[in-house]
Design a protein around this motif. Sequence first.
Motif, PDB file in Angstrom:
ATOM      1  N   LEU A 119      11.731 -17.079 -23.448  1.00  0.00           N
ATOM      2  CA  LEU A 119      12.106 -15.780 -23.853  1.00  0.00           C
ATOM      3  C   LEU A 119      13.110 -16.020 -24.785  1.00  0.00           C
ATOM      4  O   LEU A 119      12.688 -14.278 -25.783  1.00  0.00           O
ATOM      5  CB  LEU A 119      12.906 -15.789 -22.137  1.00  0.00           C
ATOM      6  CG  LEU A 119      12.027 -15.666 -21.146  1.00  0.00           C
ATOM      7  CD1 LEU A 119      13.125 -15.003 -20.215  1.00  0.00           C
ATOM      8  CD2 LEU A 119      11.030 -14.448 -21.210  1.00  0.00           C
ATOM      9  N   ALA A 120      13.847 -16.488 -25.086  1.00  0.00           N
ATOM     10  CA  ALA A 120      15.010 -16.432 -26.043  1.00  0.00           C
ATOM     11  C   ALA A 120      14.280 -16.226 -28.069  1.00  0.00           C
ATOM     12  O   ALA A 120      14.421 -15.368 -28.657  1.00  0.00           O
ATOM     13  CB  ALA A 120      15.698 -17.518 -26.287  1.00  0.00           C
ATOM     14  N   THR A 121      13.405 -17.674 -27.915  1.00  0.00           N
ATOM     15  CA  THR A 121      12.855 -17.588 -29.278  1.00  0.00           C
ATOM     16  C   THR A 121      11.956 -16.248 -29.279  1.00  0.00           C
ATOM     17  O   THR A 121      11.572 -15.285 -30.309  1.00  0.00           O
ATOM     18  CB  THR A 121      11.552 -18.684 -29.350  1.00  0.00           C
ATOM     19  OG1 THR A 121      12.785 -19.478 -29.261  1.00  0.00           O
ATOM     20  CG2 THR A 121      11.101 -19.053 -30.820  1.00  0.00           C
ATOM     21  N   CYS A 122      11.116 -15.902 -28.282  1.00  0.00           N
ATOM     22  CA  CYS A 122       9.732 -14.527 -27.802  1.00  0.00           C
ATOM     23  C   CYS A 122      10.843 -13.160 -28.981  1.00  0.00           C
ATOM     24  O   CYS A 122       9.725 -12.997 -29.133  1.00  0.00           O
ATOM     25  CB  CYS A 122       9.005 -14.779 -26.931  1.00  0.00           C
ATOM     26  SG  CYS A 122       7.658 -15.998 -27.333  1.00  0.00           S
ATOM     27  N   ALA A 123      11.714 -12.904 -27.718  1.00  0.00           N
ATOM     28  CA  ALA A 123      12.679 -11.953 -28.290  1.00  0.00           C
ATOM     29  C   ALA A 123      13.021 -11.550 -29.523  1.00  0.00           C
ATOM     30  O   ALA A 123      12.885 -10.820 -29.986  1.00  0.00           O
ATOM     31  CB  ALA A 123      14.069 -11.813 -27.639  1.00  0.00           C
ATOM     32  N   VAL A 124      13.603 -13.089 -30.598  1.00  0.00           N
ATOM     33  CA  VAL A 124      13.986 -12.765 -31.829  1.00  0.00           C
ATOM     34  C   VAL A 124      12.810 -12.334 -32.520  1.00  0.00           C
ATOM     35  O   VAL A 124      12.243 -11.361 -33.593  1.00  0.00           O
ATOM     36  CB  VAL A 124      14.799 -13.299 -32.114  1.00  0.00           C
ATOM     37  CG1 VAL A 124      14.649 -13.597 -34.001  1.00  0.00           C
ATOM     38  CG2 VAL A 124      15.621 -14.544 -31.909  1.00  0.00           C
ATOM     39  N   LEU A 125      11.292 -13.619 -31.823  1.00  0.00           N
ATOM     40  CA  LEU A 125       9.839 -13.530 -33.092  1.00  0.00           C
ATOM     41  C   LEU A 125       9.240 -11.446 -33.150  1.00  0.00           C
ATOM     42  O   LEU A 125       8.801 -11.358 -33.533  1.00  0.00           O
ATOM     43  CB  LEU A 125       8.422 -14.394 -33.104  1.00  0.00           C
ATOM     44  CG  LEU A 125       9.283 -15.529 -33.049  1.00  0.00           C
ATOM     45  CD1 LEU A 125       8.283 -16.284 -32.753  1.00  0.00           C
ATOM     46  CD2 LEU A 125       8.911 -15.144 -34.315  1.00  0.00           C
ATOM     47  N   ALA A 126       9.499 -10.695 -31.427  1.00  0.00           N
ATOM     48  CA  ALA A 126       8.938 -10.123 -31.802  1.00  0.00           C
ATOM     49  C   ALA A 126       9.466  -9.222 -32.298  1.00  0.00           C
ATOM     50  O   ALA A 126       8.878  -8.064 -33.014  1.00  0.00           O
ATOM     51  CB  ALA A 126       9.483  -9.511 -29.992  1.00  0.00           C
TER      52      ALA A 126
END
Length: 342
Positions: A319-326
């Motif tokens: 969640l933390a990583t993909c929030a930044v990537l998105a």
Amino acid sequence: MPGSPSESPGGARRTWSAVKAWIDPLVVMIVAVLVLGLVLPADGVAADVLGTVKTAAIVVLFFLYGARMATREVWDGLRAWKLQGSMLASTYLVFPLLGLAIQLLPDAVLADELKTGLLFLSVLPSTIQSSVVFTSIARGNVAGAICGATVSNVLGIVLTPLFVAVLLSRTGGPLGGSAAATLLQLLVPFVVGQAVQPWIGRWVRAHRPLTLVTDRAAILLVAYASVSEAQVSGAWDEITWVSLVVLLVVCAVLLAVMLATTWGVGGRIGLNRPDRIALLMCGSKKSLATGLPMASVLFSPVVAASVALPVIVFHQLQLATCAVLARRLASTEPDEVVARTA
């Protein structure tokens, strides 16, 4: 400095919004329940009652999974075979291969129970909600993401128990669930839900707060019961802080490999940008909502809590990583569009 953007009310609100975007409330509740299970574990008659309630909650959970999934939408989305095929290959081929590779780590580096949990994590279906949300934020193919994640979860009802039985029997992992339990608690309720979906599916989908409460109540019950049983039996006595740090590092590497693989493969097979984003977001994730109930059915009570721990850690990390990537993908998309049309 007073009046600086970082200290202004608007800046504080934006910072808090960014924090909330990657802190999953469900994970916070699960952590609270884990602590409760460690401090006040259920024992004796209370444990027996809790086990019965937990089983009933799992049956209701998988019935509602079947009842709210519109079968027609799943079949319509399968027409994009290249995108859907790559999502399924990521979830049920590449991920399990990496899970098997992790088993080669020495027990001195990572506890055997945690390695079993990572192998279990690798055969779980993709998560639906966060995959779709992050695909939307990144301006990807939302319809493709919905279909891919849904098909992944439908197939996971059968494939995950099958993979667990085959892979863990070959690696010597501890199996505690039976075929009958898997059939009665997971597959039968889901099939019954699909059977009545034409009549109640629209109503179930229209009452999302009801299904949200049911989902979270079942997951929290499973989490508390698993930790409680493990605490009473002493199953966690050998898990140290060092083991947890190593687990976090392994999960981070696993996530990084899957993100790089899905994005790179998407480009190599000729997917357009929206489809590559959908593959990135769906093919790199694993479902906590499905994983915890399945762990309680497929593994013995003594092992289930340790097996569930990697699922919880990986879920919050993704969640933390993909929030930044998105957000990064959304911010770079206009520039790339301009470059292509120049």
